[in-house]
Every structure is written in structure tokens, then in C-alpha cells.
Design an enzyme around this catalytic site. Sequence first.
Site, PDB file in Angstrom:
ATOM      1  N   HIS A  87       0.840  -1.201   0.000  1.00 42.38           N
ATOM      2  CA  HIS A  87       0.000   0.000   0.000  1.00 42.38           C
ATOM      3  C   HIS A  87       0.871   1.245   0.000  1.00 42.38           C
ATOM      4  CE1 HIS A  87      -2.238   3.226   2.327  1.00 42.38           C
ATOM      5  NE2 HIS A  87      -2.978   3.068   1.247  1.00 42.38           N
ATOM      6  N   SER A  88       0.594   2.195  -0.892  1.00 39.85           N
ATOM      7  CA  SER A  88       1.266   3.492  -0.909  1.00 39.85           C
ATOM      8  C   SER A  88       2.783   3.295  -0.980  1.00 39.85           C
ATOM      9  CB  SER A  88       0.830   4.295   0.320  1.00 39.85           C
ATOM     10  OG  SER A  88       1.143   5.651   0.192  1.00 39.85           O
ATOM     11  N   PHE A  89       3.547   3.844  -0.026  1.00 37.63           N
ATOM     12  CA  PHE A  89       4.994   3.645   0.013  1.00 37.63           C
ATOM     13  C   PHE A  89       5.357   2.158   0.011  1.00 37.63           C
ATOM     14  CE2 PHE A  89       8.508   2.558   2.849  1.00 37.63           C
ATOM     15  CZ  PHE A  89       9.584   3.171   2.224  1.00 37.63           C
ATOM     16  N   HIS A 228      -7.545   6.998   0.078  1.00 44.99           N
ATOM     17  CA  HIS A 228      -6.227   6.368  -0.018  1.00 44.99           C
ATOM     18  C   HIS A 228      -6.049   5.215   0.962  1.00 44.99           C
ATOM     19  CE1 HIS A 228      -1.999   6.024  -0.870  1.00 44.99           C
ATOM     20  NE2 HIS A 228      -1.640   6.405   0.347  1.00 44.99           N
TER      21      HIS A 228
END
Length: 244
Positions: A87-89, A228
Site C-alpha cells: 500500500h502506498s509507500f 487512499h
Amino acid sequence: MSEAAGDQAAHRDPFVLVHGAGHGGWCWVRVARLLRAAGHEVFTPTLTGLGERAHLLTEDVGPATMVQDIVAVLENEELRDVVLVGHSFGALVALGVADRVPHRLRRIVLLDGLVVEPGASGFDGVPPDVIEERVASAKASPTGLAFGPSPATVFGLSDPDDLAWVDRRLTPHPLRSYTESFGLRDPLGKGVPITYIRCTDPPFHTLLAGQAIARREGWEWREIATGHDAMITAPEATAAELLR
């Protein structure tokens, strides 16, 4: 459960869920519960320097540390046919793991993930104002090693209980993991099938450059109409996408 059903459940692909910046394994609790109910093994490791491992932050903690965090889970748990979710980073971590141990992975899912070109750093994939803000935050911190967490509202959360829960658990994020390259090689993902899931409501504009790379690479593309932090705001929809 019958013996046959038990064997079938035992052979379902294990999930390893990698969190994003400032977060920890805690953020996956709702999705992990649903995946386990579907018969899967689920692992939600926390990266070094974050969450309950924030006290382990040193100047040496960077991309290599975080990739090794996840590789160590795969190797010590003797996992194969893994669905690795970043997820994300955490997408950068997942792609770094694919570079190291592609033979242990069945597929990679990048949930609103940060993606950069081979050899680039995390900061190469975010807008200049984000870089400036995070570097300034780290310089102002007592150690200079980490930038402060964003408020939970940035991640598309609106429920008051969720906002309070996330805000009190977010921790500073190691700066070196953004300034130093993950050393990703071409092709990204080392040939492991990749699905990119974009969160669209509201969209997280910091990720636009990486999403363009995902489109260019021809990875499977899906969308969820949530913010997000989809694992918190829409756990059922997120789990359903991971199980597809």
C-alpha cells in the site's frame, strides 16, 4: 470442516500485506480478518522504524532494511505462492522484495501504490512540494532521521472514530527510505504478475507519476471508489479486490 475442505484452505495462497508511510501492520486489521475468514494465511509485518518498531529507528534504516523485513517473513515462514500487497509507500518495498525473491511470489498487488522508475528513489515519484515539506519536517525533528506523519484526513478518512484511531497510531517515517534508491531493476516486479488498484474517491494526487508508470507497464488496472487508506475506509471492497 471436512478433511478435504481443510486441505483446500491450507493450500490457499498466503497474503503478506505491507503498509505505507507512517503506518504499521495495525492498519490491515480489518482486511486481514476478512482474508482469514476466507481461509487464507495472512501476515501484516511492520517495517523497521515504524509502528510498534519505531524505537528501532537508526541512521542505517533505509530501503534495504525494509525489503529485508519482508524477505525475512517470507523465508522464516517458508512461504510460497504469496500474494504480496504493497500500500502506498509499501509498493516500493513489495517491488524490492520481487527483485530479491520472485520465486516466492504468485502475484503482486499495489494498492494506491507509489511506483518509480528502475533505480530511482521514492522522492523521485512525488511532487516537489511534498519533498520540501518532508525534508523540512525531518530537519526539525530531534534526530533528523524521520519526517512527521501527515494528519489522517490526508488519507481520505472522514469517520471521526477512524480519524482518531489513525492519528494516534501514525509514527514518523524514516527519511532515508525516500532519499535512497530501492535499486529496482527493469522489468519492475521481475516478471511477477502485478495488479494496480487506484483509490478514486478522493484520489491521492501525490501518486500520479507512479500511476502513469503502472499504465505504461500494462499492469492489470482496477479502481475502488474510496480514499487512499482503503484498508480502513473500505475493508470489504479491498478484501474483495485482493481475493479476485
